[in-house]
Design a protein around this motif. Structure first.
Motif, PDB file in Angstrom:
ATOM      1  N   ASP A 116       0.840  -1.192   0.000  1.00  0.00           N
ATOM      2  CA  ASP A 116       0.000   0.000   0.000  1.00  0.00           C
ATOM      3  C   ASP A 116       0.874   1.241   0.000  1.00  0.00           C
ATOM      4  N   HIS A 117       0.275   2.375  -0.400  1.00  0.00           N
ATOM      5  CA  HIS A 117       1.031   3.639  -0.397  1.00  0.00           C
ATOM      6  C   HIS A 117       0.338   4.694   0.449  1.00  0.00           C
ATOM      7  N   ARG A 118      -0.531   4.249   1.365  1.00  0.00           N
ATOM      8  CA  ARG A 118      -1.157   5.167   2.331  1.00  0.00           C
ATOM      9  C   ARG A 118      -0.397   5.113   3.649  1.00  0.00           C
ATOM     10  N   PRO A 119      -0.533   6.156   4.472  1.00  0.00           N
ATOM     11  CA  PRO A 119       0.068   6.081   5.809  1.00  0.00           C
ATOM     12  C   PRO A 119      -0.529   4.906   6.586  1.00  0.00           C
ATOM     13  N   LEU A 120       0.327   4.198   7.303  1.00  0.00           N
ATOM     14  CA  LEU A 120      -0.094   2.983   8.023  1.00  0.00           C
ATOM     15  C   LEU A 120      -1.034   3.347   9.170  1.00  0.00           C
ATOM     16  N   GLU A 121      -2.217   2.750   9.162  1.00  0.00           N
ATOM     17  CA  GLU A 121      -3.209   3.037  10.216  1.00  0.00           C
ATOM     18  C   GLU A 121      -3.241   1.963  11.279  1.00  0.00           C
ATOM     19  N   ARG A 122      -2.772   0.769  10.928  1.00  0.00           N
ATOM     20  CA  ARG A 122      -2.763  -0.279  11.948  1.00  0.00           C
ATOM     21  C   ARG A 122      -1.599  -1.219  11.680  1.00  0.00           C
ATOM     22  N   ASP A 123      -1.010  -1.704  12.752  1.00  0.00           N
ATOM     23  CA  ASP A 123       0.127  -2.622  12.612  1.00  0.00           C
ATOM     24  C   ASP A 123      -0.376  -4.029  12.342  1.00  0.00           C
ATOM     25  N   ARG A 124       0.424  -4.767  11.613  1.00  0.00           N
ATOM     26  CA  ARG A 124       0.145  -6.186  11.415  1.00  0.00           C
ATOM     27  C   ARG A 124       1.395  -6.949  11.818  1.00  0.00           C
ATOM     28  N   GLY A 125       1.220  -7.906  12.702  1.00  0.00           N
ATOM     29  CA  GLY A 125       2.388  -8.685  13.137  1.00  0.00           C
ATOM     30  C   GLY A 125       2.742  -9.732  12.108  1.00  0.00           C
ATOM     31  N   PRO A 126       3.944 -10.338  12.263  1.00  0.00           N
ATOM     32  CA  PRO A 126       4.273 -11.479  11.422  1.00  0.00           C
ATOM     33  C   PRO A 126       3.222 -12.571  11.671  1.00  0.00           C
ATOM     34  N   PRO A 127       2.949 -13.452  10.714  1.00  0.00           N
ATOM     35  CA  PRO A 127       3.712 -13.665   9.479  1.00  0.00           C
ATOM     36  C   PRO A 127       3.285 -12.763   8.320  1.00  0.00           C
ATOM     37  N   CYS A 128       2.402 -11.766   8.544  1.00  0.00           N
ATOM     38  CA  CYS A 128       1.958 -10.920   7.435  1.00  0.00           C
ATOM     39  C   CYS A 128       3.116 -10.044   6.948  1.00  0.00           C
ATOM     40  N   ARG A 129       3.343 -10.084   5.636  1.00  0.00           N
ATOM     41  CA  ARG A 129       4.417  -9.272   5.040  1.00  0.00           C
ATOM     42  C   ARG A 129       3.835  -7.899   4.668  1.00  0.00           C
ATOM     43  N   VAL A 130       4.439  -6.833   5.168  1.00  0.00           N
ATOM     44  CA  VAL A 130       3.874  -5.490   4.976  1.00  0.00           C
ATOM     45  C   VAL A 130       4.847  -4.598   4.211  1.00  0.00           C
ATOM     46  N   THR A 131       4.390  -4.051   3.084  1.00  0.00           N
ATOM     47  CA  THR A 131       5.145  -3.042   2.343  1.00  0.00           C
ATOM     48  C   THR A 131       4.246  -1.817   2.230  1.00  0.00           C
ATOM     49  N   VAL A 132       4.531  -0.799   3.024  1.00  0.00           N
ATOM     50  CA  VAL A 132       3.757   0.441   2.969  1.00  0.00           C
ATOM     51  C   VAL A 132       4.749   1.574   2.743  1.00  0.00           C
ATOM     52  N   GLU A 133       4.696   2.173   1.559  1.00  0.00           N
ATOM     53  CA  GLU A 133       5.680   3.194   1.183  1.00  0.00           C
ATOM     54  C   GLU A 133       4.949   4.395   0.576  1.00  0.00           C
ATOM     55  N   PRO A 134       5.399   5.619   0.887  1.00  0.00           N
ATOM     56  CA  PRO A 134       4.687   6.817   0.405  1.00  0.00           C
ATOM     57  C   PRO A 134       5.033   7.177  -1.038  1.00  0.00           C
ATOM     58  N   VAL A 135       4.618   6.333  -1.976  1.00  0.00           N
ATOM     59  CA  VAL A 135       4.838   6.636  -3.402  1.00  0.00           C
ATOM     60  C   VAL A 135       3.510   7.134  -3.996  1.00  0.00           C
ATOM     61  N   GLY A 136       3.567   7.621  -5.235  1.00  0.00           N
ATOM     62  CA  GLY A 136       2.369   8.194  -5.840  1.00  0.00           C
ATOM     63  C   GLY A 136       1.337   7.156  -6.240  1.00  0.00           C
ATOM     64  N   SER A 137       1.805   5.958  -6.591  1.00  0.00           N
ATOM     65  CA  SER A 137       0.911   4.922  -7.109  1.00  0.00           C
ATOM     66  C   SER A 137       1.290   3.571  -6.516  1.00  0.00           C
ATOM     67  N   CYS A 138       0.276   2.811  -6.105  1.00  0.00           N
ATOM     68  CA  CYS A 138       0.566   1.454  -5.612  1.00  0.00           C
ATOM     69  C   CYS A 138       1.180   0.603  -6.728  1.00  0.00           C
ATOM     70  N   ALA A 139       0.834   0.915  -7.984  1.00  0.00           N
ATOM     71  CA  ALA A 139       1.406   0.175  -9.115  1.00  0.00           C
ATOM     72  C   ALA A 139       2.936   0.302  -9.152  1.00  0.00           C
ATOM     73  N   THR A 140       3.460   1.381  -8.587  1.00  0.00           N
ATOM     74  CA  THR A 140       4.919   1.535  -8.477  1.00  0.00           C
ATOM     75  C   THR A 140       5.508   0.438  -7.589  1.00  0.00           C
ATOM     76  N   LEU A 141       4.851   0.173  -6.457  1.00  0.00           N
ATOM     77  CA  LEU A 141       5.337  -0.882  -5.544  1.00  0.00           C
ATOM     78  C   LEU A 141       5.241  -2.259  -6.203  1.00  0.00           C
ATOM     79  N   VAL A 142       4.169  -2.473  -6.971  1.00  0.00           N
ATOM     80  CA  VAL A 142       4.023  -3.757  -7.675  1.00  0.00           C
ATOM     81  C   VAL A 142       5.103  -3.888  -8.747  1.00  0.00           C
ATOM     82  N   THR A 143       5.370  -2.788  -9.463  1.00  0.00           N
ATOM     83  CA  THR A 143       6.415  -2.808 -10.498  1.00  0.00           C
ATOM     84  C   THR A 143       7.776  -3.130  -9.874  1.00  0.00           C
ATOM     85  N   GLU A 144       8.086  -2.472  -8.759  1.00  0.00           N
ATOM     86  CA  GLU A 144       9.366  -2.745  -8.077  1.00  0.00           C
ATOM     87  C   GLU A 144       9.465  -4.216  -7.687  1.00  0.00           C
TER      88      GLU A 144
END
Length: 349
Positions: A116-144
Protein backbone atom coordinates in the motif's frame (compact mmCIF):
# COMPACT_ATOMS: atom_id res chain seq x y z
CA UNK A 1 -14.65 -25.43 -1.57
CA UNK A 2 -15.90 -28.91 -2.45
CA UNK A 3 -12.53 -29.80 -4.00
CA UNK A 4 -10.55 -28.32 -1.06
CA UNK A 5 -8.63 -26.09 -3.49
CA UNK A 6 -6.61 -23.38 -1.74
CA UNK A 7 -7.19 -19.91 -3.18
CA UNK A 8 -4.79 -16.97 -2.85
CA UNK A 9 -6.77 -13.82 -3.63
CA UNK A 10 -5.09 -10.51 -4.51
CA UNK A 11 -7.58 -7.69 -4.02
CA UNK A 12 -7.58 -3.88 -4.20
CA UNK A 13 -9.80 -1.44 -2.34
CA UNK A 14 -13.55 -0.87 -2.70
CA UNK A 15 -13.18 2.18 -4.95
CA UNK A 16 -11.59 -0.21 -7.48
CA UNK A 17 -9.90 2.63 -9.36
CA UNK A 18 -7.31 1.87 -12.02
CA UNK A 19 -4.48 1.61 -9.45
CA UNK A 20 -6.36 -0.98 -7.36
CA UNK A 21 -7.46 -3.01 -10.37
CA UNK A 22 -4.09 -3.12 -12.14
CA UNK A 23 -2.13 -3.69 -8.93
CA UNK A 24 -4.32 -6.73 -8.18
CA UNK A 25 -4.06 -8.12 -11.73
CA UNK A 26 -0.30 -7.60 -12.07
CA UNK A 27 0.67 -8.89 -8.61
CA UNK A 28 -1.55 -11.98 -8.88
CA UNK A 29 0.01 -12.73 -12.28
CA UNK A 30 3.51 -12.32 -10.82
CA UNK A 31 2.75 -14.56 -7.82
CA UNK A 32 1.24 -17.23 -10.08
CA UNK A 33 4.40 -17.19 -12.23
CA UNK A 34 6.92 -17.23 -9.40
CA UNK A 35 5.50 -19.01 -6.35
CA UNK A 36 7.57 -22.08 -5.48
CA UNK A 37 4.69 -24.22 -4.19
CA UNK A 38 1.82 -23.72 -6.62
CA UNK A 39 -0.69 -25.46 -4.34
CA UNK A 40 -2.94 -22.43 -4.39
CA UNK A 41 -4.70 -20.83 -7.34
CA UNK A 42 -3.81 -17.12 -7.55
CA UNK A 43 -6.92 -15.06 -8.25
CA UNK A 44 -7.04 -11.28 -8.74
CA UNK A 45 -10.40 -9.98 -7.53
CA UNK A 46 -11.77 -6.57 -8.51
CA UNK A 47 -13.45 -5.33 -5.33
CA UNK A 48 -16.78 -4.16 -6.84
CA UNK A 49 -19.83 -5.93 -8.26
CA UNK A 50 -19.49 -6.67 -11.98
CA UNK A 51 -22.47 -4.35 -12.63
CA UNK A 52 -20.36 -1.37 -11.45
CA UNK A 53 -17.42 -2.11 -13.78
CA UNK A 54 -18.80 0.05 -16.61
CA UNK A 55 -18.52 3.09 -14.29
CA UNK A 56 -14.71 2.65 -14.03
CA UNK A 57 -14.23 4.21 -17.45
CA UNK A 58 -10.42 4.55 -17.34
CA UNK A 59 -10.04 0.89 -16.27
CA UNK A 60 -12.41 -0.45 -18.92
CA UNK A 61 -10.57 1.70 -21.49
CA UNK A 62 -7.05 0.48 -20.60
CA UNK A 63 -7.96 -3.20 -20.30
CA UNK A 64 -9.87 -3.08 -23.58
CA UNK A 65 -6.95 -1.27 -25.21
CA UNK A 66 -4.62 -4.06 -24.05
CA UNK A 67 -6.91 -6.85 -25.22
CA UNK A 68 -8.03 -8.07 -21.79
CA UNK A 69 -11.73 -8.99 -22.02
CA UNK A 70 -14.04 -8.19 -19.10
CA UNK A 71 -15.21 -11.83 -19.27
CA UNK A 72 -11.79 -12.95 -17.99
CA UNK A 73 -12.00 -10.80 -14.83
CA UNK A 74 -13.38 -11.88 -11.45
CA UNK A 75 -15.46 -9.44 -9.42
CA UNK A 76 -16.29 -9.32 -5.75
CA UNK A 77 -19.83 -10.63 -6.21
CA UNK A 78 -18.53 -13.68 -8.12
CA UNK A 79 -16.39 -15.27 -5.40
CA UNK A 80 -17.40 -16.33 -1.89
CA UNK A 81 -14.46 -15.04 0.16
CA UNK A 82 -16.30 -15.67 3.45
CA UNK A 83 -17.05 -19.27 2.49
CA UNK A 84 -13.44 -19.91 1.37
CA UNK A 85 -12.11 -18.41 4.60
CA UNK A 86 -14.56 -20.40 6.72
CA UNK A 87 -13.34 -23.56 4.98
CA UNK A 88 -9.71 -22.63 5.76
CA UNK A 89 -8.81 -22.27 2.08
CA UNK A 90 -8.26 -18.51 1.72
CA UNK A 91 -5.04 -16.47 1.71
CA UNK A 92 -5.51 -12.77 1.03
CA UNK A 93 -3.05 -10.18 -0.27
CA UNK A 94 -4.29 -6.58 -0.06
CA UNK A 95 -3.05 -4.02 -2.59
CA UNK A 96 -3.76 -0.26 -2.52
CA UNK A 97 -5.27 -0.52 1.00
CA UNK A 98 -4.35 -2.22 4.24
CA UNK A 99 -7.45 -2.04 6.43
CA UNK A 100 -10.49 -4.07 5.44
CA UNK A 101 -13.88 -2.35 5.88
CA UNK A 102 -16.05 -3.42 8.82
CA UNK A 103 -18.17 -5.74 6.68
CA UNK A 104 -15.02 -7.72 5.82
CA UNK A 105 -13.50 -7.76 9.32
CA UNK A 106 -13.83 -11.55 9.50
CA UNK A 107 -11.36 -11.86 6.59
CA UNK A 108 -8.58 -10.02 8.49
CA UNK A 109 -7.00 -13.24 9.73
CA UNK A 110 -6.63 -14.48 6.13
CA UNK A 111 -4.40 -11.51 5.19
CA UNK A 112 -0.85 -12.70 4.46
CA UNK A 113 0.55 -9.65 2.67
CA UNK A 114 -0.10 -5.93 2.20
CA UNK A 115 1.23 -3.55 -0.47
CA UNK A 116 0.00 0.00 0.00
CA UNK A 117 1.03 3.64 -0.40
CA UNK A 118 -1.16 5.17 2.33
CA UNK A 119 0.07 6.08 5.81
CA UNK A 120 -0.09 2.98 8.02
CA UNK A 121 -3.21 3.04 10.22
CA UNK A 122 -2.76 -0.28 11.95
CA UNK A 123 0.13 -2.62 12.61
CA UNK A 124 0.15 -6.19 11.41
CA UNK A 125 2.39 -8.69 13.14
CA UNK A 126 4.27 -11.48 11.42
CA UNK A 127 3.71 -13.67 9.48
CA UNK A 128 1.96 -10.92 7.44
CA UNK A 129 4.42 -9.27 5.04
CA UNK A 130 3.87 -5.49 4.98
CA UNK A 131 5.15 -3.04 2.34
CA UNK A 132 3.76 0.44 2.97
CA UNK A 133 5.68 3.19 1.18
CA UNK A 134 4.69 6.82 0.40
CA UNK A 135 4.84 6.64 -3.40
CA UNK A 136 2.37 8.19 -5.84
CA UNK A 137 0.91 4.92 -7.11
CA UNK A 138 0.57 1.45 -5.61
CA UNK A 139 1.41 0.18 -9.12
CA UNK A 140 4.92 1.53 -8.48
CA UNK A 141 5.34 -0.88 -5.54
CA UNK A 142 4.02 -3.76 -7.67
CA UNK A 143 6.41 -2.81 -10.50
CA UNK A 144 9.37 -2.74 -8.08
CA UNK A 145 8.35 -6.15 -6.74
CA UNK A 146 8.12 -7.67 -10.23
CA UNK A 147 11.42 -6.11 -11.36
CA UNK A 148 13.15 -7.62 -8.30
CA UNK A 149 11.83 -11.05 -9.28
CA UNK A 150 13.14 -13.55 -11.84
CA UNK A 151 13.93 -12.03 -15.26
CA UNK A 152 11.45 -12.69 -18.04
CA UNK A 153 8.28 -12.70 -15.91
CA UNK A 154 7.27 -9.16 -16.89
CA UNK A 155 5.59 -9.19 -20.30
CA UNK A 156 4.52 -6.34 -22.59
CA UNK A 157 0.85 -6.40 -21.53
CA UNK A 158 1.60 -6.22 -17.80
CA UNK A 159 4.23 -3.53 -18.42
CA UNK A 160 1.72 -1.41 -20.38
CA UNK A 161 -0.91 -1.75 -17.62
CA UNK A 162 1.58 -0.69 -14.92
CA UNK A 163 3.04 2.12 -17.07
CA UNK A 164 -0.39 3.63 -17.81
CA UNK A 165 -1.52 3.33 -14.20
CA UNK A 166 1.52 5.10 -12.73
CA UNK A 167 1.21 7.90 -15.31
CA UNK A 168 -2.49 8.43 -14.55
CA UNK A 169 -2.05 8.22 -10.77
CA UNK A 170 0.91 10.61 -10.76
CA UNK A 171 -0.69 13.09 -13.22
CA UNK A 172 1.86 12.37 -15.96
CA UNK A 173 4.70 12.65 -13.37
CA UNK A 174 3.96 16.38 -12.98
CA UNK A 175 5.58 17.82 -9.81
CA UNK A 176 2.91 20.57 -9.73
CA UNK A 177 0.19 18.00 -8.94
CA UNK A 178 2.03 17.01 -5.76
CA UNK A 179 1.67 13.22 -6.12
CA UNK A 180 4.78 11.94 -7.88
CA UNK A 181 7.91 10.65 -6.10
CA UNK A 182 11.34 9.73 -7.51
CA UNK A 183 10.41 6.03 -7.26
CA UNK A 184 7.38 6.53 -9.52
CA UNK A 185 9.59 8.29 -12.08
CA UNK A 186 12.22 5.52 -11.85
CA UNK A 187 9.62 2.78 -12.46
CA UNK A 188 8.15 4.51 -15.50
CA UNK A 189 11.68 4.94 -16.93
CA UNK A 190 12.58 1.29 -16.25
CA UNK A 191 9.39 0.05 -17.93
CA UNK A 192 10.10 2.23 -20.97
CA UNK A 193 13.69 0.98 -21.08
CA UNK A 194 12.59 -2.68 -21.02
CA UNK A 195 9.69 -2.13 -23.43
CA UNK A 196 10.65 0.64 -25.89
CA UNK A 197 7.45 -0.04 -27.84
CA UNK A 198 5.32 1.48 -25.03
CA UNK A 199 3.43 4.52 -26.34
CA UNK A 200 4.59 8.04 -25.44
CA UNK A 201 3.75 9.27 -21.92
CA UNK A 202 1.66 12.24 -23.06
CA UNK A 203 -0.47 10.05 -25.32
CA UNK A 204 -1.04 7.42 -22.61
CA UNK A 205 -1.88 10.00 -19.95
CA UNK A 206 -4.12 12.03 -22.26
CA UNK A 207 -6.18 9.00 -23.32
CA UNK A 208 -6.57 7.68 -19.75
CA UNK A 209 -7.39 11.10 -18.29
CA UNK A 210 -10.04 11.64 -20.99
CA UNK A 211 -11.53 8.21 -20.25
CA UNK A 212 -11.52 8.87 -16.48
CA UNK A 213 -13.30 12.22 -16.82
CA UNK A 214 -15.82 10.95 -19.36
CA UNK A 215 -19.10 11.04 -17.42
CA UNK A 216 -21.29 11.34 -20.52
CA UNK A 217 -24.68 9.82 -19.87
CA UNK A 218 -24.03 8.91 -16.22
CA UNK A 219 -26.82 9.58 -13.75
CA UNK A 220 -25.98 11.42 -10.52
CA UNK A 221 -26.13 8.13 -8.61
CA UNK A 222 -23.71 6.51 -11.08
CA UNK A 223 -21.34 9.50 -10.78
CA UNK A 224 -21.35 9.16 -7.00
CA UNK A 225 -20.65 5.41 -7.25
CA UNK A 226 -17.89 5.80 -9.85
CA UNK A 227 -15.15 6.58 -7.31
CA UNK A 228 -16.57 5.93 -3.86
CA UNK A 229 -15.00 5.47 -0.43
CA UNK A 230 -16.94 4.87 2.79
CA UNK A 231 -16.14 5.75 6.42
CA UNK A 232 -18.09 4.76 9.51
CA UNK A 233 -18.19 4.72 13.28
CA UNK A 234 -20.66 2.90 15.56
CA UNK A 235 -23.44 5.35 14.74
CA UNK A 236 -23.09 6.70 11.20
CA UNK A 237 -21.74 5.85 7.76
CA UNK A 238 -20.61 8.59 5.37
CA UNK A 239 -19.65 8.40 1.70
CA UNK A 240 -16.74 10.25 0.07
CA UNK A 241 -17.15 10.41 -3.70
CA UNK A 242 -14.62 11.61 -6.24
CA UNK A 243 -16.73 13.52 -8.78
CA UNK A 244 -15.33 14.13 -12.27
CA UNK A 245 -17.23 17.31 -13.04
CA UNK A 246 -16.82 20.91 -11.91
CA UNK A 247 -18.53 21.41 -8.54
CA UNK A 248 -20.76 24.30 -9.71
CA UNK A 249 -21.96 22.22 -12.68
CA UNK A 250 -22.55 19.23 -10.40
CA UNK A 251 -24.57 21.25 -7.86
CA UNK A 252 -26.87 22.53 -10.62
CA UNK A 253 -27.69 19.07 -12.03
CA UNK A 254 -31.49 18.70 -12.39
CA UNK A 255 -33.01 16.88 -9.41
CA UNK A 256 -29.68 16.84 -7.55
CA UNK A 257 -31.13 17.08 -4.04
CA UNK A 258 -33.56 14.19 -4.59
CA UNK A 259 -30.71 12.15 -6.10
CA UNK A 260 -28.42 12.81 -3.12
CA UNK A 261 -31.21 11.91 -0.73
CA UNK A 262 -32.07 8.70 -2.62
CA UNK A 263 -28.40 7.69 -2.93
CA UNK A 264 -27.74 8.11 0.81
CA UNK A 265 -31.03 6.56 1.89
CA UNK A 266 -30.66 3.46 -0.29
CA UNK A 267 -27.18 2.78 1.08
CA UNK A 268 -27.65 3.84 4.69
CA UNK A 269 -25.30 6.86 4.49
CA UNK A 270 -25.93 9.71 6.96
CA UNK A 271 -23.94 12.12 4.80
CA UNK A 272 -21.78 12.52 1.74
CA UNK A 273 -18.64 14.49 0.86
CA UNK A 274 -18.19 15.12 -2.87
CA UNK A 275 -14.64 16.02 -3.95
CA UNK A 276 -14.10 17.42 -7.43
CA UNK A 277 -10.84 17.95 -9.28
CA UNK A 278 -9.97 19.45 -12.66
CA UNK A 279 -6.59 20.11 -14.28
CA UNK A 280 -5.24 22.92 -16.44
CA UNK A 281 -2.89 22.34 -19.37
CA UNK A 282 0.12 22.38 -17.02
CA UNK A 283 -1.45 19.49 -15.01
CA UNK A 284 -2.05 21.78 -12.04
CA UNK A 285 -5.16 20.70 -10.10
CA UNK A 286 -8.15 22.77 -8.95
CA UNK A 287 -10.04 21.10 -6.10
CA UNK A 288 -13.45 21.83 -4.60
CA UNK A 289 -15.62 19.94 -2.18
CA UNK A 290 -19.21 19.81 -0.94
CA UNK A 291 -20.60 18.39 2.30
CA UNK A 292 -24.17 17.07 2.21
CA UNK A 293 -26.26 15.81 5.11
CA UNK A 294 -29.86 16.22 6.17
CA UNK A 295 -28.59 15.99 9.76
CA UNK A 296 -27.41 19.46 10.71
CA UNK A 297 -25.18 18.33 13.64
CA UNK A 298 -23.31 15.83 11.43
CA UNK A 299 -22.97 18.35 8.59
CA UNK A 300 -21.58 20.89 11.08
CA UNK A 301 -19.13 18.38 12.54
CA UNK A 302 -17.76 17.42 9.12
CA UNK A 303 -17.53 21.05 7.95
CA UNK A 304 -15.72 22.15 11.13
CA UNK A 305 -13.26 19.27 10.84
CA UNK A 306 -12.44 20.17 7.24
CA UNK A 307 -12.25 23.93 7.91
CA UNK A 308 -10.05 23.56 11.00
CA UNK A 309 -7.79 20.76 9.76
CA UNK A 310 -4.06 21.40 10.14
CA UNK A 311 -2.49 18.13 8.93
CA UNK A 312 -2.77 19.21 6.21
CA UNK A 313 -4.58 22.53 6.20
CA UNK A 314 -7.06 22.49 3.29
CA UNK A 315 -7.31 26.32 3.03
CA UNK A 316 -11.05 26.17 2.38
CA UNK A 317 -13.12 29.13 1.16
CA UNK A 318 -16.89 28.76 1.28
CA UNK A 319 -18.71 28.98 -2.06
CA UNK A 320 -22.38 29.82 -2.63
CA UNK A 321 -24.53 26.69 -2.53
CA UNK A 322 -28.01 26.39 -4.04
CA UNK A 323 -29.08 24.02 -1.22
CA UNK A 324 -29.27 24.66 2.54
CA UNK A 325 -28.18 21.08 3.35
CA UNK A 326 -25.10 21.29 1.06
CA UNK A 327 -22.04 23.34 2.07
CA UNK A 328 -19.62 24.03 -0.82
CA UNK A 329 -15.95 25.03 -0.70
CA UNK A 330 -13.04 25.92 -2.94
CA UNK A 331 -9.96 24.09 -1.65
CA UNK A 332 -6.93 26.37 -1.62
CA UNK A 333 -4.49 23.53 -0.87
CA UNK A 334 -4.77 21.81 -4.24
CA UNK A 335 -2.24 19.06 -3.48
CA UNK A 336 -4.39 17.69 -0.62
CA UNK A 337 -5.94 14.69 -2.38
CA UNK A 338 -8.72 12.50 -1.01
CA UNK A 339 -6.04 10.31 0.60
CA UNK A 340 -5.10 13.31 2.78
CA UNK A 341 -8.73 14.27 3.49
CA UNK A 342 -9.92 10.79 4.54
CA UNK A 343 -7.97 10.77 7.86
CA UNK A 344 -9.44 14.21 8.74
CA UNK A 345 -12.98 12.90 8.22
CA UNK A 346 -12.20 9.64 10.03
CA UNK A 347 -10.95 11.59 13.05
CA UNK A 348 -14.10 13.76 12.96
CA UNK A 349 -16.30 10.66 13.15
Amino acid sequence: IRQRQEIHVVMGNEACDLDSAVSALALAYFLAQTSPAPGAAFVPVLNIPRADFALRTETTFLLRDRGIPAASLIFRDEIDLGGLHHAGLLSLTLVDHHVLPGADAALEEAVVEVLDHRPLERDRGPPCRVTVEPVGSCATLVTERILQGPPGVLDGTTAALLHGTILLDCINLSPAAGKVTPRDVACVSLLEERFPELPARDAVFGALQAAKFDVTGLTTQQMLRKDLKVLSNDEVIIAISGVFEDLETFLLRPGLLQDLEAFCQSRGYAGLVAMTVSFNERHEPTRKLAVYSRQEPLRGTLCRALEEATTPSLLLQQLPSPWPCVVAYAQGNAVATRKKVLPILRAAL
